[in-house]
Every structure is written in C-alpha cells, then in structure tokens.
Design an enzyme around this catalytic site. Sequence first.
Site, PDB file in Angstrom:
ATOM      1  N   TYR A   1      -6.969  -4.372 -39.079  1.00 10.47           N
ATOM      2  CA  TYR A   1      -5.810  -4.080 -39.647  1.00 10.47           C
ATOM      3  C   TYR A   1      -5.129  -3.892 -39.105  1.00 10.47           C
ATOM      4  O   TYR A   1      -3.260  -4.018 -39.925  1.00 10.47           O
ATOM      5  CB  TYR A   1      -6.332  -1.680 -39.830  1.00 10.47           C
ATOM      6  CG  TYR A   1      -5.591  -0.933 -40.413  1.00 10.47           C
ATOM      7  CD1 TYR A   1      -4.753  -1.400 -42.089  1.00 10.47           C
ATOM      8  CD2 TYR A   1      -4.554  -0.305 -40.215  1.00 10.47           C
ATOM      9  CE1 TYR A   1      -4.210  -0.572 -42.799  1.00 10.47           C
ATOM     10  CE2 TYR A   1      -2.849   0.266 -40.796  1.00 10.47           C
ATOM     11  CZ  TYR A   1      -2.841   0.272 -42.275  1.00 10.47           C
ATOM     12  OH  TYR A   1      -1.819   0.528 -42.742  1.00 10.47           O
TER      13      TYR A   1
ATOM     14  N   SER B   1       3.359  -1.719 -40.736  1.00 12.71           N
ATOM     15  CA  SER B   1       2.999  -0.726 -40.101  1.00 12.71           C
ATOM     16  C   SER B   1       3.430  -0.675 -38.513  1.00 12.71           C
ATOM     17  O   SER B   1       3.765  -1.829 -37.679  1.00 12.71           O
ATOM     18  CB  SER B   1       1.323  -0.437 -39.897  1.00 12.71           C
ATOM     19  OG  SER B   1       0.928   0.191 -39.273  1.00 12.71           O
TER      20      SER B   1
END
Length: 275
Positions: free
Chosen positions: A172, A159
């Site tokens: 995250y 990501s």
Amino acid sequence: MGKVVVLTGAGGVLCSTLAKALAKKGHKIAVLDLRLEAAEKVANDIISEGGIAIGVAANVLEKQSLVDAKTIINAKLGSCDILINGAGGNHPLGTTTNPYLLEKDLLNGTEGFKTFFDLDSKGIEFVFNLNFIGTLLPTQVFAKDMVGKKGCSILNISSMNAFTPLTKIPAYSGAKAAVSNFTQWLAVHFSKVGIRVNALAPGFFLTDQNRALLTTENGNLTERGNTIIGQTPMGRFGEPEDLISTTLYLCDDASSFVTGIVIPIDGGFSAFSGV
C-alpha cells in the site's frame, strides 16, 4: 453553471462525502463504484437534497468497464470536467504480521503469520494495481473529455504512506508513493492542454477498511491506533468533512495556477518528528 464531476470509489465514506459537498456547489455528480447499489445510494442521497447525480457501476481495473461508464455519463450529464480518483485500498495478503522482522519469526509456524518473506505476490499485485492502475485507467478514459476545455482538473488520492512508509504495509505504501509521483508526472504532461492535476494525502481517517485495525469492538483504540494518535499533534483521527475544503479549492478556478502538488491533510502527522 455546474461542472460534470466523476468520482471513482465514491460509494465509500470519504469520496461519498466529497461527492455530496461538490453537489451542493451546483456540480453534476457521477458516482462511480464497483458496487452499483452503493453508487446509487450516494446518488439518491444527493438527489434527495436537490442535487444532480447518477450512480454508475465501474471497475477501475477494467478499461472497458470505464469506457461503458463514460458512455452513460456523457449521455446523462455531459462530458467530464473534473475527475477524482478515489478508488483504492489495502489487502491482508500484502501486509506483514509484525512491524519488525526478528530472527525467531522465521520459525513461527502459526497459521496466518506472515513475515516479509511470506508476502503473497498476487496480494501485492492487487494492492498496487488497485491504487496505481486504478488511478491511471480512469484518467486515460475521462481526461480525454477535458483536453482543450477550460477549468478542468484531476484530483488523485495519495496518502501519508507516500511520504514515509508505514510499518506492515509495504504494498500500500509503495502504491501510494506511485500515485504521488504519477500526479506530478501527469501535471507536467497535461500542462499544455489545460488540465491541472493535484492530489490529497489524507492522514488517518476511520473508514470501513481500517476501523478494525485502529479500534476495538468496544470503541477503544488498539495499540496501533494509540501509536497513530500519539504521532498526530492534533490528537485525533480525521473526519471525512476535513477533506472538503481542500477538495473544493483544488477543483475550483481559484486554484487555476496550482498543479502538481500533493497536500497532506493529516492533523500535523507529517510535520511531527516524534519528539
């Protein structure tokens, strides 16, 4: 002859798109998802268009579940050639309410308001495990099929958070940074047995998980959504189809000398300084 491709989290928007694209290239697709119904729906969509696919229920956090899935896949499709670790996600318990801590926040008693000091350790553990352990365990199970074969590869999903952490979501961001690091480690570790390992680092895509954070009920952008678009030089969110070409390249023999890289697919987000 098509390869056997195993995708985790493939009942979701992004990985189901990748599954269908790989099927159109003649590969045999094992669609894995925690929800059997979602996996079977994607598999049936592929079959209806002339492809070969099966839907299999699997929990990426339970090794025996993955071993059971592998038994089914080996019997119906053959041994795994390509693994795409697509399962992942965030959780509200690992998310702060505000991007910055202010002194007054320590006195805020509003229900559900969370500063860094209020983050739930179990929530952070869940997010980290889902993204990192949920990449490690499927690799342990399915990469054994690849050892000694030609043309095998693993594709992880990292990501933008792995490059520069986003505000509010430390769990995250940390988990995806671990995925990127693990990708490089695996690439070296598997380099002598013919397995390449790379990763995609998607920018901002509208998915079921983040739609409510980035858009309002009437379809307008939220404050966070506007900030993201303002930091994305191409001025839009990614579409699932934007991931296809890079995925096909990294899973193809055309990239046979490419391993250990993490490719941003982000509309220029990671290149933009903000000015």
